[in-house]
Motif scaffolding. Structure first.
Motif, PDB file in Angstrom:
ATOM      1  N   ILE A  69      -2.509  81.104  54.162  1.00  0.00           N
ATOM      2  CA  ILE A  69      -3.860  80.759  53.700  1.00  0.00           C
ATOM      3  C   ILE A  69      -3.885  80.615  52.192  1.00  0.00           C
ATOM      4  O   ILE A  69      -4.438  79.648  51.644  1.00  0.00           O
ATOM      5  CB  ILE A  69      -4.867  81.821  54.173  1.00  0.00           C
ATOM      6  N   THR A  70      -3.268  81.560  51.485  1.00  0.00           N
ATOM      7  CA  THR A  70      -3.259  81.518  50.024  1.00  0.00           C
ATOM      8  C   THR A  70      -2.525  80.287  49.508  1.00  0.00           C
ATOM      9  O   THR A  70      -3.004  79.593  48.603  1.00  0.00           O
ATOM     10  CB  THR A  70      -2.587  82.794  49.463  1.00  0.00           C
ATOM     11  N   GLN A  71      -1.350  79.999  50.078  1.00  0.00           N
ATOM     12  CA  GLN A  71      -0.552  78.874  49.613  1.00  0.00           C
ATOM     13  C   GLN A  71      -1.227  77.538  49.942  1.00  0.00           C
ATOM     14  O   GLN A  71      -1.175  76.598  49.134  1.00  0.00           O
ATOM     15  CB  GLN A  71       0.842  78.929  50.242  1.00  0.00           C
ATOM     16  N   ALA A  72      -1.822  77.426  51.116  1.00  0.00           N
ATOM     17  CA  ALA A  72      -2.480  76.179  51.496  1.00  0.00           C
ATOM     18  C   ALA A  72      -3.629  75.860  50.549  1.00  0.00           C
ATOM     19  O   ALA A  72      -3.780  74.726  50.086  1.00  0.00           O
ATOM     20  CB  ALA A  72      -2.985  76.269  52.940  1.00  0.00           C
ATOM     21  N   ILE A  73      -4.436  76.866  50.242  1.00  0.00           N
ATOM     22  CA  ILE A  73      -5.557  76.653  49.324  1.00  0.00           C
ATOM     23  C   ILE A  73      -5.059  76.329  47.919  1.00  0.00           C
ATOM     24  O   ILE A  73      -5.540  75.391  47.269  1.00  0.00           O
ATOM     25  CB  ILE A  73      -6.465  77.903  49.296  1.00  0.00           C
ATOM     26  N   SER A  74      -4.098  77.092  47.445  1.00  0.00           N
ATOM     27  CA  SER A  74      -3.594  76.916  46.083  1.00  0.00           C
ATOM     28  C   SER A  74      -2.976  75.535  45.874  1.00  0.00           C
ATOM     29  O   SER A  74      -3.282  74.839  44.903  1.00  0.00           O
ATOM     30  CB  SER A  74      -2.576  78.013  45.770  1.00  0.00           C
ATOM     31  N   ASN A  75      -2.112  75.122  46.782  1.00  0.00           N
ATOM     32  CA  ASN A  75      -1.435  73.835  46.624  1.00  0.00           C
ATOM     33  C   ASN A  75      -2.389  72.656  46.737  1.00  0.00           C
ATOM     34  O   ASN A  75      -2.299  71.693  45.960  1.00  0.00           O
ATOM     35  CB  ASN A  75      -0.323  73.703  47.670  1.00  0.00           C
ATOM     36  N   ALA A  76      -3.314  72.712  47.692  1.00  0.00           N
ATOM     37  CA  ALA A  76      -4.242  71.602  47.870  1.00  0.00           C
ATOM     38  C   ALA A  76      -5.232  71.513  46.716  1.00  0.00           C
ATOM     39  O   ALA A  76      -5.544  70.412  46.236  1.00  0.00           O
ATOM     40  CB  ALA A  76      -4.987  71.751  49.194  1.00  0.00           C
ATOM     41  N   SER A  77      -5.745  72.657  46.256  1.00  0.00           N
ATOM     42  CA  SER A  77      -6.739  72.636  45.177  1.00  0.00           C
ATOM     43  C   SER A  77      -6.122  72.143  43.873  1.00  0.00           C
ATOM     44  O   SER A  77      -6.714  71.313  43.172  1.00  0.00           O
ATOM     45  CB  SER A  77      -7.341  74.034  44.985  1.00  0.00           C
ATOM     46  N   PHE A  78      -4.921  72.622  43.536  1.00  0.00           N
ATOM     47  CA  PHE A  78      -4.282  72.180  42.305  1.00  0.00           C
ATOM     48  C   PHE A  78      -3.867  70.715  42.400  1.00  0.00           C
ATOM     49  O   PHE A  78      -3.952  69.966  41.420  1.00  0.00           O
ATOM     50  CB  PHE A  78      -3.058  73.044  42.001  1.00  0.00           C
ATOM     51  N   GLY A  79      -3.419  70.295  43.605  1.00  0.00           N
ATOM     52  CA  GLY A  79      -2.963  68.920  43.783  1.00  0.00           C
ATOM     53  C   GLY A  79      -4.030  67.898  43.458  1.00  0.00           C
ATOM     54  O   GLY A  79      -3.745  66.873  42.828  1.00  0.00           O
ATOM     55  N   ILE A  80      -5.284  68.135  43.852  1.00  0.00           N
ATOM     56  CA  ILE A  80      -6.348  67.173  43.589  1.00  0.00           C
ATOM     57  C   ILE A  80      -7.069  67.468  42.278  1.00  0.00           C
ATOM     58  O   ILE A  80      -7.642  66.564  41.663  1.00  0.00           O
ATOM     59  CB  ILE A  80      -7.354  67.133  44.770  1.00  0.00           C
ATOM     60  N   TYR A  81      -7.039  68.727  41.825  1.00  0.00           N
ATOM     61  CA  TYR A  81      -7.716  69.048  40.566  1.00  0.00           C
ATOM     62  C   TYR A  81      -6.976  68.470  39.361  1.00  0.00           C
ATOM     63  O   TYR A  81      -7.617  68.004  38.406  1.00  0.00           O
ATOM     64  CB  TYR A  81      -7.859  70.562  40.387  1.00  0.00           C
ATOM     65  N   PHE A  82      -5.652  68.489  39.386  1.00  0.00           N
ATOM     66  CA  PHE A  82      -4.888  68.028  38.232  1.00  0.00           C
ATOM     67  C   PHE A  82      -5.166  66.558  37.909  1.00  0.00           C
ATOM     68  O   PHE A  82      -5.346  66.216  36.728  1.00  0.00           O
ATOM     69  CB  PHE A  82      -3.396  68.261  38.457  1.00  0.00           C
ATOM     70  N   GLY A  87      -7.554  62.794  34.278  1.00  0.00           N
ATOM     71  CA  GLY A  87      -8.276  61.532  34.364  1.00  0.00           C
ATOM     72  C   GLY A  87      -7.642  60.469  35.235  1.00  0.00           C
ATOM     73  O   GLY A  87      -8.180  59.367  35.342  1.00  0.00           O
ATOM     74  N   THR A  88      -6.527  60.758  35.876  1.00  0.00           N
ATOM     75  CA  THR A  88      -5.876  59.745  36.707  1.00  0.00           C
ATOM     76  C   THR A  88      -6.512  59.600  38.082  1.00  0.00           C
ATOM     77  O   THR A  88      -6.112  58.729  38.852  1.00  0.00           O
ATOM     78  CB  THR A  88      -4.380  60.082  36.889  1.00  0.00           C
ATOM     79  N   ILE A  89      -7.507  60.441  38.379  1.00  0.00           N
ATOM     80  CA  ILE A  89      -8.161  60.333  39.688  1.00  0.00           C
ATOM     81  C   ILE A  89      -8.888  59.003  39.843  1.00  0.00           C
ATOM     82  O   ILE A  89      -9.043  58.479  40.951  1.00  0.00           O
ATOM     83  CB  ILE A  89      -9.134  61.514  39.919  1.00  0.00           C
ATOM     84  N   TYR A  90      -9.308  58.395  38.707  1.00  0.00           N
ATOM     85  CA  TYR A  90     -10.006  57.109  38.788  1.00  0.00           C
ATOM     86  C   TYR A  90      -9.057  56.002  39.228  1.00  0.00           C
ATOM     87  O   TYR A  90      -9.461  55.065  39.910  1.00  0.00           O
ATOM     88  CB  TYR A  90     -10.637  56.792  37.436  1.00  0.00           C
ATOM     89  N   LEU A  92      -6.628  56.566  41.262  1.00  0.00           N
ATOM     90  CA  LEU A  92      -6.478  56.847  42.696  1.00  0.00           C
ATOM     91  C   LEU A  92      -7.658  56.295  43.486  1.00  0.00           C
ATOM     92  O   LEU A  92      -7.488  55.686  44.542  1.00  0.00           O
ATOM     93  CB  LEU A  92      -6.352  58.354  42.910  1.00  0.00           C
ATOM     94  N   LEU A  93      -8.863  56.489  42.943  1.00  0.00           N
ATOM     95  CA  LEU A  93     -10.062  56.034  43.647  1.00  0.00           C
ATOM     96  C   LEU A  93     -10.182  54.513  43.659  1.00  0.00           C
ATOM     97  O   LEU A  93     -10.824  53.936  44.540  1.00  0.00           O
ATOM     98  CB  LEU A  93     -11.315  56.645  42.988  1.00  0.00           C
ATOM     99  N   SER A  94      -9.579  53.857  42.665  1.00  0.00           N
ATOM    100  CA  SER A  94      -9.631  52.392  42.613  1.00  0.00           C
ATOM    101  C   SER A  94      -8.505  51.746  43.399  1.00  0.00           C
ATOM    102  O   SER A  94      -8.482  50.524  43.569  1.00  0.00           O
ATOM    103  CB  SER A  94      -9.564  51.918  41.154  1.00  0.00           C
ATOM    104  N   ALA A  95      -7.561  52.535  43.870  1.00  0.00           N
ATOM    105  CA  ALA A  95      -6.461  52.008  44.673  1.00  0.00           C
ATOM    106  C   ALA A  95      -6.967  51.625  46.067  1.00  0.00           C
ATOM    107  O   ALA A  95      -8.033  52.087  46.498  1.00  0.00           O
ATOM    108  CB  ALA A  95      -5.352  53.056  44.782  1.00  0.00           C
ATOM    109  N   PRO A  96      -6.225  50.772  46.774  1.00  0.00           N
ATOM    110  CA  PRO A  96      -6.644  50.359  48.129  1.00  0.00           C
ATOM    111  C   PRO A  96      -6.414  51.465  49.157  1.00  0.00           C
ATOM    112  O   PRO A  96      -5.625  51.323  50.100  1.00  0.00           O
ATOM    113  CB  PRO A  96      -5.768  49.132  48.406  1.00  0.00           C
ATOM    114  N   LEU A  97      -7.101  52.595  48.944  1.00  0.00           N
ATOM    115  CA  LEU A  97      -7.005  53.736  49.832  1.00  0.00           C
ATOM    116  C   LEU A  97      -8.409  54.232  50.151  1.00  0.00           C
ATOM    117  O   LEU A  97      -9.240  54.360  49.242  1.00  0.00           O
ATOM    118  CB  LEU A  97      -6.217  54.879  49.172  1.00  0.00           C
TER     119      LEU A  97
END
Length: 253
Positions: A69-82, A87-90, A92-97
């Motif tokens: 539980i700890t590892q799943a939360i930690s890895n997923a939260s950091f993966g999308i927060y970084f 600022g590279t999330i934009y 990602l959001l503009s990609a054809p996904l």
């Protein structure tokens, strides 16, 4: 379905994990060993068996759930927060996904990492106690659903967090106490009746109970209810993520 885009996200996240493989491998081994030294020796010497199972073996499912539980939360939260932080999330959001493809990439990688850690802990525990798994398919099902559902929760936390302090707030102050109070190292039947009723409001109780049933055939709550609880939690997290991407909450700031 853009499988190439999903694979690109998944591969990037897994490469970050393998760059620190030594820490990822050694840390759970050391922590699991310490738990067995402390709980197995200090407490196990006073508690011979719990519901017919040696105390050392009884705490193995709880240890696995705690780390997964700890590892799943930690890895997923950091993966999308970084990506949000730099600022590279934009991009990602503009990609054809679409949102589902993004979620599959990030959550799939986080769940894979948590599954790896859970396997390492199970193998480590086998050196300390004799472990039996009465229902291996159920054990795998509960483990996979736990990795997936809490990776989804971590993904939500990563989107919600505005700084690194908030990123650690919920896991430290909410999730970890719920796991420790959810029967990781004891059976809730050992509690006074009033506290047993209170414990049933802890959702982690259902996860650990179902997972422990897969090992030893004993459970604090009905197995079907445990499976229903984890499936419902997974669907709830998916619904929240869909709403976030639909409304742009915490994505447009």
């Amino acid at each position: 379905m853009n499988w190439r885009g999903i694979w690109a996200i998944y591969k990037f996240e897994m490469m970050r994990f393998f760059r620190t493989l030594l820490q990822s491998f050694v840390s759970p081994v050391i922590s699991t060993s310490l738990y067995f030294v402390v709980f197995g020796t200090a407490i196990g010497g006073r508690i011979d068996q719990v519901e017919g199972v040696s105390y050392g073996a009884f705490i193995v499912p709880g240890l696995i759930m705690l780390s997964v539980i700890t590892q799943a939360i930690s890895n997923a939260s950091f993966g999308i927060y970084f990506p949000k932080f730099i600022g590279t999330i934009y991009e990602l959001l503009s990609a054809p996904l679409n949102f589902l493809e993004i979620v599959i990439g990030y959550v799939g990688a986080a769940a894979t990492k948590a599954l790896f850690i859970g396997t390492v802990i199970l193998l480590t525990a086998s050196f300390f106690v004799e472990i039996q798994i009465l229902h291996p398919l159920a054990m795998v099902a509960f483990l996979l659903l736990t990795c997936l559902s809490f990776a989804l929760l971590g993904f939500i936390l990563g989107l919600w967090a505005g700084n690194f302090e908030q990123l650690q707030l919920v896991p430290l102050l909410v999730v970890t106490p719920l796991v420790f109070l959810g029967g990781s190292f004891y059976s809730i039947s050992m509690l006074p009746s009033a506290w047993q009723t209170v414990a049933l409001f802890n959702p982690v109780v259902y996860l650990i109970s179902g997972f422990r049933w897969a090992f030893f055939g004993i459970a604090d709550v009905p197995v079907g209810l445990s499976l229903l609880a984890i499936a419902g939690f997974t669907l709830l997290c998916l619904g929240v993520i869909w709403w976030i991407f639909r409304t742009g909450w915490r994505l447009r700031s």
